[in-house]
Motif scaffolding. Sequence first.
Motif, short mmCIF file in Angstrom:
data_model
loop_
_atom_site.label_atom_id
_atom_site.label_comp_id
_atom_site.label_asym_id
_atom_site.label_seq_id
_atom_site.Cartn_x
_atom_site.Cartn_y
_atom_site.Cartn_z
N MET A 121 -38.39 11.67 -25.51
CA MET A 121 -38.91 11.12 -24.28
C MET A 121 -40.32 10.56 -24.55
N VAL A 122 -40.58 9.37 -24.06
CA VAL A 122 -41.91 8.77 -24.18
C VAL A 122 -42.81 9.35 -23.11
N VAL A 123 -43.99 9.78 -23.52
CA VAL A 123 -44.98 10.35 -22.63
C VAL A 123 -46.21 9.44 -22.64
N LEU A 124 -46.72 9.11 -21.45
CA LEU A 124 -47.94 8.32 -21.35
C LEU A 124 -49.13 9.25 -21.17
N ASN A 125 -50.17 9.02 -21.95
CA ASN A 125 -51.40 9.78 -21.86
C ASN A 125 -52.55 8.83 -21.56
N LEU A 126 -53.29 9.11 -20.50
CA LEU A 126 -54.43 8.29 -20.11
C LEU A 126 -55.48 8.31 -21.22
N ILE A 127 -55.96 7.13 -21.60
CA ILE A 127 -56.98 7.03 -22.64
C ILE A 127 -58.12 6.15 -22.15
N ASP A 128 -59.23 6.21 -22.83
CA ASP A 128 -60.38 5.36 -22.53
C ASP A 128 -60.07 3.93 -22.99
N ALA A 129 -60.46 2.94 -22.20
CA ALA A 129 -60.19 1.54 -22.54
C ALA A 129 -60.89 1.12 -23.83
N GLY A 130 -61.88 1.87 -24.27
CA GLY A 130 -62.57 1.56 -25.51
C GLY A 130 -61.99 2.26 -26.73
N TYR A 131 -60.85 2.93 -26.57
CA TYR A 131 -60.22 3.66 -27.66
C TYR A 131 -59.89 2.71 -28.82
N ALA A 132 -60.33 3.05 -30.02
CA ALA A 132 -60.19 2.17 -31.18
C ALA A 132 -58.74 1.80 -31.47
N GLY A 133 -57.82 2.75 -31.33
CA GLY A 133 -56.41 2.45 -31.59
C GLY A 133 -55.85 1.40 -30.65
N LEU A 134 -56.23 1.50 -29.38
CA LEU A 134 -55.81 0.51 -28.38
C LEU A 134 -56.37 -0.87 -28.73
#
Length: 138
Positions: free
Chosen positions: A1-14
């Motif tokens: 199952m895919v789970v969404l986790n809230l992250i900071d918009a400045g997250y390097a991976g994003l």
Amino acid sequence: MVVLNLIDAGYAGLIAALRAEGLPAPDAGRYFSADLYGAVVGYVGLEGEGRDLLLRSLVMLADQQARGLGRRVLAAAEAAARDLGAARLHLLTTTAEPFFVRNGYRAADRQAAPETIRLTREFAGLCPASAAYLTKDL
């Protein structure tokens, strides 16, 4: 199952994933990592408040593409949007229209978009006028 986790918009991976796909850096909204069995497989954003939300930058990591995970991440984003009280999702795309149409989105007239959607930075200027505008009732 895919789970969404809230992250900071400045997250390097994003930021790296968006750049790799030629997508604009995040400027507004909520962004999520899409995790499968504890590993990040992609990212997606939701912008706005209320019944109409803008789906932002659904992107899969390069080594996770063409595995059917995009559909699962999209379904998780739609569920998150419903949890936030949305009744309809809106999006703009220059490259993925067939994917979204296969997943229940329909072409719509940009002039008919709700004001809250038209006033987003993505709608007003980040995406070209030639981008397909699609909507889906949740």
